[in-house]
Design a protein around this motif. Structure first.
Motif, PDB file in Angstrom:
ATOM      1  N   LEU A   1       0.826  -1.212   0.000  1.00 19.85           N
ATOM      2  CA  LEU A   1       0.000   0.000   0.000  1.00 19.85           C
ATOM      3  C   LEU A   1       0.859   1.261   0.000  1.00 19.85           C
ATOM      4  O   LEU A   1       0.541   2.243  -0.677  1.00 19.85           O
ATOM      5  N   ASP A   2       1.967   1.247   0.750  1.00 15.20           N
ATOM      6  CA  ASP A   2       2.885   2.386   0.752  1.00 15.20           C
ATOM      7  C   ASP A   2       3.501   2.611  -0.631  1.00 15.20           C
ATOM      8  O   ASP A   2       3.637   3.746  -1.081  1.00 15.20           O
TER       9      ASP A   2
ATOM     10  N   ILE B   1       2.260   1.764  -3.569  1.00 11.36           N
ATOM     11  CA  ILE B   1       1.228   2.286  -4.474  1.00 11.36           C
ATOM     12  C   ILE B   1       0.963   3.759  -4.184  1.00 11.36           C
ATOM     13  O   ILE B   1       0.860   4.581  -5.102  1.00 11.36           O
ATOM     14  N   ASP B   2       0.881   4.116  -2.907  1.00 15.85           N
ATOM     15  CA  ASP B   2       0.649   5.511  -2.528  1.00 15.85           C
ATOM     16  C   ASP B   2       1.799   6.394  -3.004  1.00 15.85           C
ATOM     17  O   ASP B   2       1.566   7.496  -3.537  1.00 15.85           O
ATOM     18  N   ASP B   3       3.023   5.932  -2.845  1.00 18.98           N
ATOM     19  CA  ASP B   3       4.177   6.701  -3.301  1.00 18.98           C
ATOM     20  C   ASP B   3       4.132   6.905  -4.815  1.00 18.98           C
ATOM     21  O   ASP B   3       4.382   8.009  -5.307  1.00 18.98           O
TER      22      ASP B   3
ATOM     23  N   ASN C   1       1.477   6.947  -6.728  1.00 21.85           N
ATOM     24  CA  ASN C   1       0.358   7.840  -7.062  1.00 21.85           C
ATOM     25  C   ASN C   1       0.616   9.299  -6.701  1.00 21.85           C
ATOM     26  O   ASN C   1      -0.003  10.195  -7.274  1.00 21.85           O
ATOM     27  N   THR C   2       1.513   9.551  -5.743  1.00 22.13           N
ATOM     28  CA  THR C   2       1.719  10.925  -5.261  1.00 22.13           C
ATOM     29  C   THR C   2       3.058  11.513  -5.680  1.00 22.13           C
ATOM     30  O   THR C   2       3.433  12.572  -5.193  1.00 22.13           O
TER      31      THR C   2
ATOM     32  N   SER D   1      -4.332   7.632 -11.057  1.00 25.66           N
ATOM     33  CA  SER D   1      -4.432   7.035  -9.730  1.00 25.66           C
ATOM     34  C   SER D   1      -4.614   5.534  -9.899  1.00 25.66           C
ATOM     35  O   SER D   1      -5.572   5.079 -10.512  1.00 25.66           O
TER      36      SER D   1
ATOM     37  N   SER E   1      -4.466   1.441  -8.297  1.00 27.91           N
ATOM     38  CA  SER E   1      -4.693   0.588  -7.136  1.00 27.91           C
ATOM     39  C   SER E   1      -3.966  -0.725  -7.373  1.00 27.91           C
ATOM     40  O   SER E   1      -3.321  -0.915  -8.409  1.00 27.91           O
TER      41      SER E   1
END
Length: 90
Positions: free
Chosen positions: A53-54, A56-58, A60-61, A68, A70
Motif C-alpha cells: 500500500l505504501d 502504491i501511494d508513493d 500515485n503521489t 491514480s 490501485s
C-alpha cells in the motif's frame, strides 16, 4: 488459478493483495524453513501488505501525476514488487 493463490494468511485482504504478498515473499525468499538467523519469517504478511500500500501511494503521489492506480490496475507488476521490497527493507 495463480501460483501464489492460497499461500498467505490475510483473510480480510483481496485475492489480488494475497497474490502480491505471496509474490513479494517468494521474491525475498522470506520463508521460515530458509531462515537460519531467526526463527520464523522476517516480515509478516500484514507487514508486506502495508508495504504494498505504501508503494502504491508513493507511485500515485510522485510527479508526474499520470493517474491514480490501485493494486488491481497497477501498470507494472515488477515495479510494484521492487517498490514493495524497498519499503520493507527501509
Amino acid at each position: 488459478m495463480s501460483i501464489f493463490e492460497g499461500t498467505t494468511t490475510i483473510p480480510s485482504a483481496s485475492k489480488r493483495m494475497n497474490e502480491v504478498v505471496a509474490m513479494v515473499r517468494m521474491y525475498l525468499r522470506d520463508f521460515s524453513h530458509l531462515n537460519r538467523l531467526i526463527e520464523g519469517e522476517e516480515s509478516s504478511d500484514r507487514m508486506i501488505a502495508w508495504a504494498v500500500l505504501d508503494a502504491i501511494d508513493d507511485f500515485n503521489t510522485t510527479p508526474p501525476f499520470i493517474g491514480s492506480y490501485s493494486i488491481n490496475n497497477f501498470p507494472s507488476l515488477s515495479l510494484l514488487r521492487e517498490a514493495t521490497t524497498i519499503r520493507l527493507l527501509e
